[in-house]
Design a protein around this motif. Structure first.
Motif, PDB file in Angstrom:
ATOM      1  N   THR A 102      -9.436   1.922 -10.644  1.00 56.38           N
ATOM      2  CA  THR A 102      -9.500   1.345  -9.305  1.00 56.38           C
ATOM      3  C   THR A 102     -10.937   0.919  -8.991  1.00 56.38           C
ATOM      4  N   ASN A 103     -11.209   0.609  -7.730  1.00 54.11           N
ATOM      5  CA  ASN A 103     -12.481  -0.026  -7.390  1.00 54.11           C
ATOM      6  C   ASN A 103     -13.425   0.801  -6.530  1.00 54.11           C
ATOM      7  N   SER A 148      -3.944  -0.850 -10.100  1.00 50.62           N
ATOM      8  CA  SER A 148      -4.646  -1.342  -8.914  1.00 50.62           C
ATOM      9  C   SER A 148      -4.860  -2.844  -8.954  1.00 50.62           C
ATOM     10  N   ARG A 157     -11.661   9.545  -1.328  1.00 55.00           N
ATOM     11  CA  ARG A 157     -10.925   8.277  -1.471  1.00 55.00           C
ATOM     12  C   ARG A 157      -9.517   8.501  -2.033  1.00 55.00           C
ATOM     13  N   MET A 158      -9.380   9.425  -2.972  1.00 51.54           N
ATOM     14  CA  MET A 158      -8.098   9.605  -3.642  1.00 51.54           C
ATOM     15  C   MET A 158      -7.471  10.967  -3.348  1.00 51.54           C
ATOM     16  N   ASN A 194     -14.812   4.890  -5.384  1.00 51.47           N
ATOM     17  CA  ASN A 194     -14.814   6.325  -5.689  1.00 51.47           C
ATOM     18  C   ASN A 194     -15.530   7.116  -4.600  1.00 51.47           C
ATOM     19  N   THR A 224      -7.538  -4.184  -9.173  1.00 51.80           N
ATOM     20  CA  THR A 224      -8.670  -4.420 -10.064  1.00 51.80           C
ATOM     21  C   THR A 224      -8.240  -4.464 -11.519  1.00 51.80           C
ATOM     22  N   SER A 243     -10.292   6.618 -13.135  1.00 48.34           N
ATOM     23  CA  SER A 243      -9.419   5.631 -12.500  1.00 48.34           C
ATOM     24  C   SER A 243      -9.938   4.220 -12.731  1.00 48.34           C
ATOM     25  N   LEU A 245     -14.886   5.813 -11.979  1.00 51.44           N
ATOM     26  CA  LEU A 245     -14.352   4.468 -12.177  1.00 51.44           C
ATOM     27  C   LEU A 245     -14.651   3.985 -13.592  1.00 51.44           C
ATOM     28  N   CYS A 288      -4.888   4.574  -5.189  1.00 56.20           N
ATOM     29  CA  CYS A 288      -6.224   3.989  -5.046  1.00 56.20           C
ATOM     30  C   CYS A 288      -6.882   4.377  -3.732  1.00 56.20           C
ATOM     31  N   CYS A 312      -0.285   0.011  -4.433  1.00 53.84           N
ATOM     32  CA  CYS A 312      -1.691   0.431  -4.391  1.00 53.84           C
ATOM     33  C   CYS A 312      -1.775   1.947  -4.544  1.00 53.84           C
ATOM     34  N   HIS A 351       0.805  -1.218   0.000  1.00 55.79           N
ATOM     35  CA  HIS A 351       0.000   0.000   0.000  1.00 55.79           C
ATOM     36  C   HIS A 351       0.843   1.275   0.000  1.00 55.79           C
TER      37      HIS A 351
END
Length: 420
Positions: free
Chosen positions: A381-382, A299, A388-389, A384, A301, A379, A398, A363, A360, A66
């Motif tokens: 990633t998984n 990520s 989050r970012m 939103n 994902t 993004s 996403l 993300c 990570c 991470h």
């Protein structure tokens, strides 16, 4: 009444002939996973238990991913804690910087997760390994500590939802679009503590990377786990990446499901989840004109090789839009090396993107791409969620690697078909 695929795996690991939804069981574990954020908490809990050894040094995986390479003193201290614990207990599957990758891409690649396993991980996206026919689910750090100490975990047996996938996806429609469509359809709590079981002839048209992506985001619909049947493609993947024996479980014909959804993959379009929930989905033709400031491709994902290949195909010979930041993060060192060998990294750099070591990173708002107030990011990633970012007044959209790459070229959320 028969059992679902998940229920059969749990029954076998609990030493029972059958289990039913809602039943409390204690199951043996095949793997316990932790990362550099969650493992220190688990390690300190184990110390409180006065446990002097782990249940099996070969069945624990510790992956600092991470905040590595360490971004600050606190992250360095966390990784030091994990490193010392791994050395003390001679943990076989500890992955230091240089060998590590994003955990949920790394473990299948290393052959540590196979069909029929019961796996817990102190990370919510542990459900990824259901793509291989395993029962895998995220837990808290205290449960991770108990798992490392005893090799067992308590579960409430989940009920299930069946998703019958038929047809073949159109060009530029991937596993990410499929799972975003499903989450948009049932909501972020539509599968709360349920097993999301994917079946149907459409699965034959999905790559393993597609399946990993779909299983990965089962948690974003509230699912306890996501799981796929074990076909020849999954068997070939497991044999290629490891030597462990696997066990194939199949749902009974009279298994009970809370709901059954049939999805014709040929009707789906590239899909984008708008802020601030994965369920807030729109097909690409509904997006409108949304200018963006950043693109992240990576990520657990969507940082696999198929994802990078698709992004590179779109970016080849093109340039990132003026004023836009594009960050590409291969999910593991092996993927990174393959991307170099195939010329994908050169394509990204030539287009004006940067390529990061596996992490990570952005993300979870960790580093390598934090958003400022008012900024918008597409993004792969998984999640939103708000903040989050980065800044609470930033926005995350996403999308699939194809949509992300196309958006990188135009500077706004775009369909790949617009530029290809």
């Amino acid at each position: 009444m028969g059992m679902t695929m998940t229920q059969k795996i749990l029954a076998a690991h609990a030493g029972l002939s059958e289990v039913k939804a809602g039943q409390l069981i204690e199951a043996d574990l095949d793997l316990v996973l932790g990362n550099d954020i969650t493992s220190p908490v688990a390690i300190h809990e184990m110390e409180k238990m006065k446990i002097t050894t782990v249940f099996d040094k070969d069945k624990i995986a510790l992956v600092p991913d991470h905040f590595v390479p360490n971004k600050d003193i606190k992250s360095a201290e966390h990784c030091k804690c994990v490193r010392q614990f791994a050395a003390k207990h001679d943990i076989t599957n500890y992955f230091e910087v240089g060998q590590m990758g994003i955990e949920h891409a790394l473990l299948p690649e290393q052959g540590l997760t196979v069909a029929g396993d019961v796996i817990i991980g102190a990370d919510s996206h542990t459900c990824t390994y259901g793509a291989l026919g395993a029962f895998s689910t995220g837990v808290g750090s205290t449960d991770m500590a108990a798992g490392m100490a005893t090799g067992k975990a308590w579960f409430k047996v989940p009920s299930a939802i069946k998703f019958v996938l038929t047809g073949k996806p159109a060009q530029w429609v991937s596993g990410k679009d499929i799972i975003l469509h499903i989450i948009g359809m049932i909501g972020v709590d539509g599968a709360l503590y349920k097993s999301m079981e994917f079946v149907g002839d459409g699965i034959a048209n999905l790559t393993m990377d597609d399946r990993f992506t779909i299983a990965n985001m089962a948690i974003e619909a509230g699912g306890k786990n996501g799981i796929f049947p074990v076909d020849d493609l999954a068997k070939d993947y497991m044999r290629e990446h490891g030597k462990r024996e696997f066990v194939v479980y199949e749902a009974d014909e009279d298994a009970e499901y809370d709901e059954v959804y049939t999805i014709d993959l040929s009707t789906l379009k590239p899909t984008v989840a708008f802020p601030h929930l994965p369920e807030n989905t729109h097909t690409i033709d509904e997006v409108g004109d949304i200018k963006i400031d950043q693109v992240v491709i990576g990520s657990c994902t969507n940082g696999r090789l198929d994802d990078l290949r698709v992004a590179a195909k779109i970016l080849a010979g093109k340039k990132v839009a003026a004023g836009l930041r594009v960050i590409v993060i291969p999910a593991t060192q092996k993927i990174y090396l393959q991307a170099i060998e195939e010329g994908l990294v050169q394509t990204f750099v030539s287009a004006g993107a940067i390529v990061s070591t596996p992490t990570c990173g952005p993300c979870l708002g960790g580093y390598m791409g934090i958003l400022a107030e008012g900024e918008k990011c597409v993004s792969t990633t998984n999640r939103n969620f708000v903040g989050r970012m980065g800044h609470v007044n930033s926005e995350i959209y996403l999308a699939s690697p194809a949509v992300a790459a196309a958006s990188a070229v135009t500077g706004k959320i775009s369909s790949p078909s617009e530029i290809m």
